[in-house]
Structures are given as structure tokens and as C-alpha cells.
Design a protein around this motif. Structure first.
Motif, PDB file in Angstrom:
ATOM      1  N   LYS A 112     -22.323 -44.564 -16.558  1.00  0.00           N
ATOM      2  CA  LYS A 112     -21.480 -45.526 -15.845  1.00  0.00           C
ATOM      3  C   LYS A 112     -21.561 -45.366 -14.329  1.00  0.00           C
ATOM      4  CE  LYS A 112     -18.009 -46.360 -19.401  1.00  0.00           C
ATOM      5  NZ  LYS A 112     -16.575 -46.268 -19.724  1.00  0.00           N
ATOM      6  N   LEU A 113     -22.257 -44.353 -13.865  1.00  0.00           N
ATOM      7  CA  LEU A 113     -22.347 -44.099 -12.426  1.00  0.00           C
ATOM      8  C   LEU A 113     -23.128 -45.221 -11.755  1.00  0.00           C
ATOM      9  CD1 LEU A 113     -21.732 -42.133 -10.102  1.00  0.00           C
ATOM     10  CD2 LEU A 113     -23.905 -40.996 -10.630  1.00  0.00           C
ATOM     11  N   LYS A 114     -22.476 -45.931 -10.822  1.00  0.00           N
ATOM     12  CA  LYS A 114     -23.080 -47.092 -10.180  1.00  0.00           C
ATOM     13  C   LYS A 114     -23.590 -46.810  -8.772  1.00  0.00           C
ATOM     14  CE  LYS A 114     -20.143 -50.228 -12.729  1.00  0.00           C
ATOM     15  NZ  LYS A 114     -18.998 -51.104 -12.673  1.00  0.00           N
ATOM     16  N   ILE A 131     -34.784 -36.805 -18.469  1.00  0.00           N
ATOM     17  CA  ILE A 131     -33.599 -37.441 -17.886  1.00  0.00           C
ATOM     18  C   ILE A 131     -33.425 -38.772 -18.591  1.00  0.00           C
ATOM     19  CG2 ILE A 131     -32.520 -38.436 -15.843  1.00  0.00           C
ATOM     20  CD1 ILE A 131     -34.099 -36.479 -14.136  1.00  0.00           C
ATOM     21  N   ASP A 132     -32.330 -38.905 -19.299  1.00  0.00           N
ATOM     22  CA  ASP A 132     -31.985 -40.148 -19.974  1.00  0.00           C
ATOM     23  C   ASP A 132     -30.535 -40.456 -19.603  1.00  0.00           C
ATOM     24  OD1 ASP A 132     -31.846 -42.378 -21.518  1.00  0.00           O
ATOM     25  OD2 ASP A 132     -31.920 -41.334 -23.443  1.00  0.00           O
ATOM     26  N   ALA A 133     -30.335 -40.810 -18.363  1.00  0.00           N
ATOM     27  CA  ALA A 133     -29.004 -41.060 -17.813  1.00  0.00           C
ATOM     28  C   ALA A 133     -29.135 -42.059 -16.669  1.00  0.00           C
ATOM     29  CB  ALA A 133     -28.401 -39.746 -17.312  1.00  0.00           C
ATOM     30  N   PHE A 134     -28.042 -42.350 -16.035  1.00  0.00           N
ATOM     31  CA  PHE A 134     -28.014 -43.180 -14.825  1.00  0.00           C
ATOM     32  C   PHE A 134     -28.418 -44.628 -15.071  1.00  0.00           C
ATOM     33  CE2 PHE A 134     -29.101 -38.767 -13.707  1.00  0.00           C
ATOM     34  CZ  PHE A 134     -27.909 -38.422 -13.063  1.00  0.00           C
ATOM     35  N   GLY A 156     -33.851 -44.220 -17.458  1.00  0.00           N
ATOM     36  CA  GLY A 156     -32.456 -44.364 -17.075  1.00  0.00           C
ATOM     37  C   GLY A 156     -32.238 -44.793 -15.647  1.00  0.00           C
ATOM     38  N   PHE A 157     -33.266 -44.868 -14.855  1.00  0.00           N
ATOM     39  CA  PHE A 157     -33.117 -45.348 -13.482  1.00  0.00           C
ATOM     40  C   PHE A 157     -33.581 -46.803 -13.380  1.00  0.00           C
ATOM     41  CE2 PHE A 157     -33.299 -40.750 -12.773  1.00  0.00           C
ATOM     42  CZ  PHE A 157     -32.227 -40.579 -11.916  1.00  0.00           C
ATOM     43  N   GLY A 158     -33.597 -47.513 -14.484  1.00  0.00           N
ATOM     44  CA  GLY A 158     -34.120 -48.868 -14.530  1.00  0.00           C
ATOM     45  C   GLY A 158     -33.353 -49.883 -13.702  1.00  0.00           C
ATOM     46  N   HIS A 174     -45.926 -39.457 -14.495  1.00  0.00           N
ATOM     47  CA  HIS A 174     -45.929 -40.883 -14.798  1.00  0.00           C
ATOM     48  C   HIS A 174     -45.654 -41.780 -13.598  1.00  0.00           C
ATOM     49  CE1 HIS A 174     -46.207 -39.661 -18.938  1.00  0.00           C
ATOM     50  NE2 HIS A 174     -45.108 -38.954 -18.806  1.00  0.00           N
ATOM     51  N   GLY A 175     -45.602 -41.252 -12.413  1.00  0.00           N
ATOM     52  CA  GLY A 175     -45.375 -42.069 -11.224  1.00  0.00           C
ATOM     53  C   GLY A 175     -43.998 -42.698 -11.208  1.00  0.00           C
ATOM     54  N   ILE A 176     -43.893 -43.868 -10.559  1.00  0.00           N
ATOM     55  CA  ILE A 176     -42.583 -44.498 -10.418  1.00  0.00           C
ATOM     56  C   ILE A 176     -42.415 -45.732 -11.307  1.00  0.00           C
ATOM     57  CG2 ILE A 176     -42.213 -43.600  -8.092  1.00  0.00           C
ATOM     58  CD1 ILE A 176     -42.906 -46.422  -7.053  1.00  0.00           C
ATOM     59  N   ALA A 177     -43.184 -45.841 -12.350  1.00  0.00           N
ATOM     60  CA  ALA A 177     -43.078 -46.988 -13.255  1.00  0.00           C
ATOM     61  C   ALA A 177     -41.688 -47.103 -13.874  1.00  0.00           C
ATOM     62  CB  ALA A 177     -44.137 -46.888 -14.356  1.00  0.00           C
ATOM     63  N   ASP A 178     -40.982 -45.986 -14.009  1.00  0.00           N
ATOM     64  CA  ASP A 178     -39.651 -45.991 -14.607  1.00  0.00           C
ATOM     65  C   ASP A 178     -38.583 -46.543 -13.665  1.00  0.00           C
ATOM     66  OD1 ASP A 178     -40.479 -44.818 -17.073  1.00  0.00           O
ATOM     67  OD2 ASP A 178     -40.624 -42.903 -16.030  1.00  0.00           O
ATOM     68  N   PHE A 179     -38.966 -46.894 -12.450  1.00  0.00           N
ATOM     69  CA  PHE A 179     -38.034 -47.419 -11.448  1.00  0.00           C
ATOM     70  C   PHE A 179     -38.349 -48.905 -11.218  1.00  0.00           C
ATOM     71  CE2 PHE A 179     -38.294 -42.918 -10.790  1.00  0.00           C
ATOM     72  CZ  PHE A 179     -37.007 -42.534 -10.479  1.00  0.00           C
ATOM     73  N   GLY A 180     -38.218 -49.709 -12.267  1.00  0.00           N
ATOM     74  CA  GLY A 180     -38.649 -51.103 -12.256  1.00  0.00           C
ATOM     75  C   GLY A 180     -37.998 -51.996 -11.223  1.00  0.00           C
ATOM     76  N   LYS A 181     -36.737 -51.779 -10.865  1.00  0.00           N
ATOM     77  CA  LYS A 181     -36.041 -52.650  -9.928  1.00  0.00           C
ATOM     78  C   LYS A 181     -36.006 -52.097  -8.500  1.00  0.00           C
ATOM     79  CE  LYS A 181     -32.931 -54.920 -13.173  1.00  0.00           C
ATOM     80  NZ  LYS A 181     -31.533 -55.248 -13.465  1.00  0.00           N
ATOM     81  N   LEU A 182     -36.585 -50.951  -8.294  1.00  0.00           N
ATOM     82  CA  LEU A 182     -36.509 -50.295  -6.985  1.00  0.00           C
ATOM     83  C   LEU A 182     -37.279 -51.088  -5.938  1.00  0.00           C
ATOM     84  CD1 LEU A 182     -35.420 -47.801  -5.505  1.00  0.00           C
ATOM     85  CD2 LEU A 182     -37.555 -46.638  -6.088  1.00  0.00           C
ATOM     86  N   HIS A 183     -36.602 -51.420  -4.845  1.00  0.00           N
ATOM     87  CA  HIS A 183     -37.217 -52.100  -3.707  1.00  0.00           C
ATOM     88  C   HIS A 183     -37.862 -51.061  -2.806  1.00  0.00           C
ATOM     89  CE1 HIS A 183     -35.185 -55.848  -4.685  1.00  0.00           C
ATOM     90  NE2 HIS A 183     -34.082 -55.153  -4.857  1.00  0.00           N
ATOM     91  N   THR A 184     -39.041 -51.346  -2.342  1.00  0.00           N
ATOM     92  CA  THR A 184     -39.699 -50.409  -1.439  1.00  0.00           C
ATOM     93  C   THR A 184     -39.639 -50.886  -0.014  1.00  0.00           C
ATOM     94  OG1 THR A 184     -41.811 -51.510  -1.836  1.00  0.00           O
ATOM     95  CG2 THR A 184     -41.286 -49.588  -3.183  1.00  0.00           C
TER      96      THR A 184
END
Length: 184
Positions: A112-114, A131-134, A156-158, A174-184
């Protein structure tokens, strides 16, 4: 006059029961201090300062009602095996730091941490593999750092959209593929 005094007395008593949190920073250096905190502040939802969890702590399962930490959450060298108890935590005003943990291999329980108002750091946690959280985390106002860990899986950082500081993810295959919405 008596009904008014009775009303005021009841109001003050009820208010003090609802607001059961210690003022300022909370330091839980060992399991005895965790148990004392739970006995004295079992309904505490908002920590007004920092929450420090130290080396002598082995069980955090009772810390389930905390929704907000206005300062930082620092878990350093604690010997806990799970973090699932932080499932109600929605906001950290300062940093979220995990340092030198030795027992836990999986990080879960912060779903639930926003928002983190400072940095997110995991350092010297060699047994950490997953890590399966956030899942709800959208913003980190400071840096994002994961170093000196055994991290293999990161889900979990999706929903994380923005990190205002630096981004460092060391030794993750695995690089940053798990951060799909992250703006660079």
C-alpha cells in the motif's frame, strides 16, 4: 455545569485513547523494545518522526496498524525473516532504508506504500533474492539504490513513475524492465 464537565472529561479520555502514538522518533533496538511498544501503543497508526528498527529485533509481526511514518523508516541489521506486517503502510515522509539484514531472503509486505519522501535504499543485504512488494509505489522523492544484495527477482515496482534523485541497481541481471512506468 456537571454535564459539561462530564462531557469534557469523556472527550479528553476518548481523545487520548485514539491518539496512542509516542511523540517524535521511535527506536526499537531489540525485541523487548518492540514488545513494549506494542503493549503501550498497539493502535498507533502514525509515527510522528523516524522509526528505527535495530540489530536485536527478530519479530515485527505485531506492527500491523502503522499507516504513516512522517520521518524515515530505517531497518538496520535486524534479524527479522519477514516484513509482511507493513501491509497498511501508505506513506513515508523521509527515507526507507534496509541495511545489513542477515536473515530475510524475500522482501514483501509494502503493497500500500504510495510515496517515499526521501530515498529508497537496500544495502548490504546479501541474502535478499526476491522483492515482491511496493505494488502501489508511485514516487520516490530522493534516490533509488540497491547494492550489495543477492537480488535475482524484482517484481512490484510496476507502478513507480518517478524517482527525483539518482537510480542505481547494482548486480541485477535483468536490467530495468521491471520498472515499466518509470519516466527517465
Amino acid at each position: 455545569m456537571k454535564p459539561l464537565l462530564l462531557f469534557l472529561f469523556c472527550f479528553i479520555i476518548c481523545k487520548s485513547v485514539v491518539a496512542q502514538c509516542p511523540p517524535g522518533d521511535v527506536q526499537l533496538n531489540d525485541q523487548i523494545e518492540v514488545e513494549e511498544f506494542l503493549n503501550n501503543y498497539s493502535s498507533c497508526e502514525i509515527i510522528a518522526g523516524d522509526l528505527f528498527i535495530g540489530a536485536g529485533v527478530t519479530d515485527l509481526s505485531g506492527l500491523t496498524v502503522i499507516r504513516k511514518i512522517e520521518g524515515s523508516l530505517l531497518i538496520s541489521q535486524a534479524e527479522v525473516t519477514t516484513f509482511t506486517n507493513f501491509y497498511n503502510l501508505e506513506f513515508i515522509g523521509g527515507n526507507l532504508i534496509f541495511d545489513g539484514l542477515t536473515k530475510a531472503e524475500i522482501l514483501t509486505g509494502f503493497d500500500k506504500l504510495k510515496k517515499i519522501g526521501g530515498s529508497f535504499e537496500i544495502t548490504n543485504w546479501y541474502k535478499l533474492s526476491d522483492i515482491d512488494a511496493f505494488d502501489a509505489l508511485e514516487e520516490i522523492k530522493g534516490d533509488f539504490l540497491i547494492s550489495n544484495s543477492g537480488l535475482i527477482s524484482l517484481t512490484g515496482f510496476g507502478n513507480l513513475e518517478i524517482i527525483h534523485g539518482n537510480f542505481e541497481l547494482s548486480n541485477y541481471p535483468h536490467g530495468i524492465a521491471d520498472f515499466g512506468k518509470l519516466h527517465t
